[in-house]
Design a protein around this motif. Structure first.
Motif, PDB file in Angstrom:
ATOM      1  N   SER A   1       0.839  -1.185   0.000  1.00 24.32           N
ATOM      2  CA  SER A   1       0.000   0.000   0.000  1.00 24.32           C
ATOM      3  C   SER A   1       0.876   1.236   0.000  1.00 24.32           C
ATOM      4  O   SER A   1       1.964   1.238   0.571  1.00 24.32           O
ATOM      5  CB  SER A   1      -0.917   0.033   1.231  1.00 24.32           C
ATOM      6  OG  SER A   1      -1.791  -1.067   1.259  1.00 24.32           O
ATOM      7  N   CYS A   2       0.399   2.279  -0.628  1.00 27.83           N
ATOM      8  CA  CYS A   2       1.075   3.568  -0.645  1.00 27.83           C
ATOM      9  C   CYS A   2       0.032   4.641  -0.400  1.00 27.83           C
ATOM     10  O   CYS A   2      -0.836   4.863  -1.248  1.00 27.83           O
ATOM     11  CB  CYS A   2       1.789   3.794  -1.976  1.00 27.83           C
ATOM     12  SG  CYS A   2       2.509   5.445  -2.156  1.00 27.83           S
ATOM     13  N   ALA A   3       0.128   5.288   0.743  1.00 29.01           N
ATOM     14  CA  ALA A   3      -0.819   6.320   1.124  1.00 29.01           C
ATOM     15  C   ALA A   3      -0.235   7.692   0.836  1.00 29.01           C
ATOM     16  O   ALA A   3       0.894   7.984   1.238  1.00 29.01           O
ATOM     17  CB  ALA A   3      -1.175   6.197   2.601  1.00 29.01           C
ATOM     18  N   ALA A   4      -0.999   8.521   0.153  1.00 21.29           N
ATOM     19  CA  ALA A   4      -0.567   9.861  -0.213  1.00 21.29           C
ATOM     20  C   ALA A   4      -1.267  10.894   0.647  1.00 21.29           C
ATOM     21  O   ALA A   4      -2.449  10.760   0.981  1.00 21.29           O
ATOM     22  CB  ALA A   4      -0.853  10.140  -1.686  1.00 21.29           C
ATOM     23  N   SER A   5      -0.536  11.928   1.003  1.00 25.14           N
ATOM     24  CA  SER A   5      -1.106  13.048   1.732  1.00 25.14           C
ATOM     25  C   SER A   5      -0.528  14.342   1.186  1.00 25.14           C
ATOM     26  O   SER A   5       0.477  14.340   0.486  1.00 25.14           O
ATOM     27  CB  SER A   5      -0.825  12.923   3.234  1.00 25.14           C
ATOM     28  OG  SER A   5       0.565  12.917   3.498  1.00 25.14           O
ATOM     29  N   GLY A   6      -1.167  15.445   1.517  1.00 26.84           N
ATOM     30  CA  GLY A   6      -0.743  16.733   1.009  1.00 26.84           C
ATOM     31  C   GLY A   6      -1.578  17.151  -0.185  1.00 26.84           C
ATOM     32  O   GLY A   6      -2.801  17.033  -0.172  1.00 26.84           O
ATOM     33  N   ARG A   7      -0.900  17.599  -1.234  1.00 25.61           N
ATOM     34  CA  ARG A   7      -1.578  18.100  -2.423  1.00 25.61           C
ATOM     35  C   ARG A   7      -1.994  16.952  -3.339  1.00 25.61           C
ATOM     36  O   ARG A   7      -1.574  16.859  -4.498  1.00 25.61           O
ATOM     37  CB  ARG A   7      -0.681  19.087  -3.164  1.00 25.61           C
ATOM     38  CG  ARG A   7      -0.382  20.347  -2.357  1.00 25.61           C
ATOM     39  CD  ARG A   7       0.682  21.203  -3.027  1.00 25.61           C
ATOM     40  NE  ARG A   7       0.331  21.606  -4.370  1.00 25.61           N
ATOM     41  CZ  ARG A   7      -0.347  22.695  -4.698  1.00 25.61           C
ATOM     42  NH1 ARG A   7      -0.768  23.523  -3.741  1.00 25.61           N
ATOM     43  NH2 ARG A   7      -0.606  22.969  -5.961  1.00 25.61           N
ATOM     44  N   THR A   8      -2.842  16.086  -2.826  1.00 16.66           N
ATOM     45  CA  THR A   8      -3.219  14.890  -3.574  1.00 16.66           C
ATOM     46  C   THR A   8      -4.082  15.202  -4.789  1.00 16.66           C
ATOM     47  O   THR A   8      -4.188  14.372  -5.698  1.00 16.66           O
ATOM     48  CB  THR A   8      -3.944  13.890  -2.669  1.00 16.66           C
ATOM     49  OG1 THR A   8      -5.074  14.524  -2.070  1.00 16.66           O
ATOM     50  CG2 THR A   8      -3.016  13.392  -1.576  1.00 16.66           C
TER      51      THR A   8
END
Length: 126
Positions: free
Chosen positions: A21-28
């Motif tokens: 899994s790769c979770a993105a945060s910020g300016r998604t």
């Protein structure tokens, strides 16, 4: 601007499965495509799979076709890599990354990437 965190790696016997899994945060909201890469000691980093964030179009390197599946959950800002029928040669540290705007479905190997995660180790024993 975008931070990526990989998880799900581990030790598995040949023929086994793992899901990364790769979770993105910020300016998604800026995500065009996400990719999975791997690098083994003494070897160059290679792209494994990529997915267009809006269209869902997937790319795979030949060596994993039929074994790996990339998927995404836009609502969770997460990209996954389901890895089945694992082989010892799949052993590597796996990273996710966000594409730059030069990403094109028809020429994924030419794309550029940034916002690399810290990676997660996958080890496949024989």
């Amino acid at each position: 601007q975008v931070r990526l965190v990989e998880s799900g790696g581990g030790l598995v016997h040949a023929g086994g499965s793992l899901r990364l899994s790769c979770a993105a945060s910020g300016r998604t909201f800026s995500i065009i495509a996400m990719g999975w890469f791997r690098q083994a000691p003494g070897k160059e980093r290679e792209i494994v799979a990529a997915i267009n964030w809006s269209r869902g179009t997937a790319y795979y390197v030949d060596s994993v076709k039929g074994r790996f599946t990339i998927s995404k959950d836009n609502a969770k800002n997460t990209v996954y890599l389901q890895m089945n029928s694992l082989k010892p040669e799949d052993t590597a540290r796996y990273y996710c990354a966000k594409s730059l705007p030069n990403y094109a479905d028809y020429d994924v190997p030419s794309a550029s990437w940034d916002s690399w995660g810290q990676g997660t180790q996958v080890t496949v024993s024989s």
